[in-house]
Design a protein around this motif. Structure first.
Motif, short mmCIF file in Angstrom:
data_model
loop_
_atom_site.label_atom_id
_atom_site.label_comp_id
_atom_site.label_asym_id
_atom_site.label_seq_id
_atom_site.Cartn_x
_atom_site.Cartn_y
_atom_site.Cartn_z
N GLY A 279 0.82 -1.20 0.00
CA GLY A 279 0.00 0.00 0.00
C GLY A 279 0.85 1.25 0.00
O GLY A 279 2.07 1.20 0.23
N HIS A 280 0.22 2.38 -0.21
CA HIS A 280 0.96 3.65 -0.25
C HIS A 280 1.62 3.95 1.10
O HIS A 280 2.70 4.55 1.15
N ASP A 281 1.01 3.51 2.19
CA ASP A 281 1.53 3.85 3.52
C ASP A 281 2.28 2.71 4.20
O ASP A 281 2.95 2.94 5.21
N GLY A 282 2.16 1.49 3.69
CA GLY A 282 2.87 0.39 4.32
C GLY A 282 2.74 -0.90 3.53
O GLY A 282 1.93 -1.01 2.59
N THR A 283 3.56 -1.87 3.91
CA THR A 283 3.56 -3.19 3.29
C THR A 283 3.26 -4.24 4.35
O THR A 283 3.86 -4.22 5.43
#
Length: 527
Positions: free
Chosen positions: A397-401
């Motif tokens: 995701g844009h904010d985390g994996t």
């Protein structure tokens, strides 16, 4: 002498050191004292940071919101169970329903005696008694059918007590028409899944079917039509639906911790003959105890008698679905459970037979790209049967994996907009997970074989309920039986099974035809 000094003296007199005593002793040493104090301060700071982040995100470090134990109520009336197909998977499913073979009990007893860390027998006996009777068995290989009959009478089992021997049937149709069964487990090769399941539905017999649900897309449509709206309960054998890690992953995504997810990568890398379906062939096997003609009845082609084709059937498209239906199906179903993706709009697949030059026609290296433009994401799958570098299932995701591999880790992205302030302040870092979930961590050392480790890494073999180690197979069967008795919808019903089957068949068809394929939901066809 103070109470503290008395406790320390007692510890030392008994030849054992409490954690408190060890810490006090180390702190008293100048070199270790400073190091330990710094270490403890760092651990405390890390815990405080993590708790602050999780509190803000609205996610708990404990297990997902499920019942503490895996049985919310005792089983109801006894269900008469039949098993159709008693190979490796069929034997495992029968055991987790409560009927282990005498050979397995003997081997598990020996393994536990030689290695106390081997918990297979202990876990098996701790299963809930599901109140089923194994009344009927069918397998086209005589010795396996007799082994299944023997399993039906073993008294070393959950709940204890032996039962009358199951009746053996040479044809599954006779089993379904016998009146001896209320439900069946179907663990045959893929090319028999659809006809047996559809005939079972017509006979009013509940169905637990192994994956891949069917061998062809046309069969998947026929099964959907047969079971949609039926009173017969259908459950597809994707045991990862019972994994606490997968449930926690769904909670993570629902809380939007990862931000917009645009790419998901799944892999299945194996590097053993067993992992490439080069399974053992019994010495006693031959034309005299294998019903080859019946085995070939629903195959995609004809072939003279072949022990390799019978026992290693996954190597040929006549009987199975290759890497797509056997292994990609696990990764896809995990993604579908977490995100509810459904059938992709299009799939492109490629690969080849690059390592196992043994006459097979399914690839041993395979890639598939599934596109979901309406969801704004791509699911990519890759596999090789000649390298064991498993990288886990990764949701980007844009904010985390989020990495899901039996356990679960969430790492913030360095360029996240949601966490930019916390990244700048050093509260979180892309170098370490801001969230880690390890279900039943203390029990992981009980995984004692390469095969068990492979399934455990995907949450397929064992999971935990209330800190209790339990088979995911057992939970999946128990759920199916509970729905039969009490109503409801199983977690991998015909709708989820249809989505799995069509997605895998799209990948297979793309590979075989060397082109991008699409799903037409109106005509219910791959085009």
């Amino acid at each position: 002498m103070s109470p503290e000094e008395q406790r320390n003296e007692q510890d030392q007199e008994e030849g054992r050191w409490s954690r408190r005593s060890v810490l006090k002793a180390l702190v008293s040493v100048p070199v270790f004292g400073g190091f330990l104090a710094a270490y403890l301060d760092k651990r405390a700071l890390e815990r405080a940071r993590r708790q602050a982040v999780l509190q803000e995100l609205g996610v708990s470090e404990t297990g997902p919101a499920v019942i503490e134990d895996f049985m919310s109520r005792p089983p109801g009336e006894r269900i008469r169970l039949g098993i159709i197909g008693y190979g490796y998977e069929g034997e495992a499913l029968t055991r987790f329903a409560g009927f282990a073979s005498p050979e397995w009990v003997e081997d598990a007893t020996r393994r536990q005696r030689e290695d106390p860390a081997d918990k297979d027998l202990e876990t098996y006996l701790a299963q809930n008694d599901l109140n089923v009777a194994l009344t009927a068995v069918c397998d086209l290989y005589g010795p396996r059918a007799e082994k299944a009959v023997a399993a039906s009478t073993v008294d070393v089992r959950p709940g204890g007590g032996s039962q009358s021997p199951a009746k053996r049937y040479d044809r599954y149709t006779d089993l379904l028409e016998s009146g001896d069964v209320d439900a069946v487990i179907i663990a045959t090769p893929d090319h028999w899944h659809a006809p047996i399941s559809i005939d079972a539905e017509a006979a009013g017999v509940h169905v637990y079917c192994e994956k891949c649900m069917t061998r062809t897309a046309e069969e998947a449509v026929a099964m959907l039509q047969a079971f949609r709206g039926s009173d017969v309960v259908f459950q597809l054998g994707h045991q990862n639906r019972q994994s606490e890690s997968h449930m926690k992953a769904r909670e993570i995504v629902s809380a939007e911790i990862l931000g917009p997810i645009t790419l998901i990568e799944g892999t299945t890398n194996r590097n053993t003959p067993w992992g490439a379906w080069v399974w053992d062939i019994p010495e006693e096997a031959g034309p005299g105890n294998i019903d080859w003609a019946q085995f070939q009845e629903n195959a995609g082609g004809t072939s003279p008698f072949s022990l390799e084709r019978y026992f290693r059937w996954r190597c040929w498209y006549d009987y199975g679905t290759g890497l797509a239906g056997d292994l990609m199906s696990h990764e896809y179903d995990a993604v579908n459970m977490v995100l509810g993706l459904g059938i992709p709009e299009s799939v492109v697949a490629s690969g080849g037979i690059y390592y196992f030059k043994d006459g097979r026609d399914v690839p041993d290296v395979f890639q598939a790209v599934c596109e979901y433009p309406e969801r704004g994401l791509t699911f990519m799958y890759s596999a090789t049967l000649a390298n064991g570098n498993y990288r886990g299932l990764q949701f980007m995701g844009h904010d985390g994996t989020m990495r899901l591999a039996g356990s679960l880790d969430v790492v913030p992205d360095n360029d996240s907009t949601r966490y930019d302030e916390k990244l700048e302040q050093g509260i979180i870092s892309p170098d370490r997970p801001m969230f880690t979930y390890r279900p039943g961590f203390k029990g992981i050392d009980a995984v004692t074989s390469a095969t068990a480790e492979y399934f455990a890494s995907r949450g397929l073999l064992y999971t935990y309920r209330g800190g209790r180690r339990v088979s995911a197979y057992h939970l999946h069967i128990a759920e199916w039986l509970d729905v039969i008795r009490n109503g409801g919808t199983p977690s991998c019903d015909i709708e989820a099974g249809f989505e799995e089957a069509i997605t895998c068949h799209m990948a297979t068809q793309s590979f075989l035809e060397g082109r991008k394929v699409e799903w037409d939901p109106v005509r219910m066809q791959i085009v």
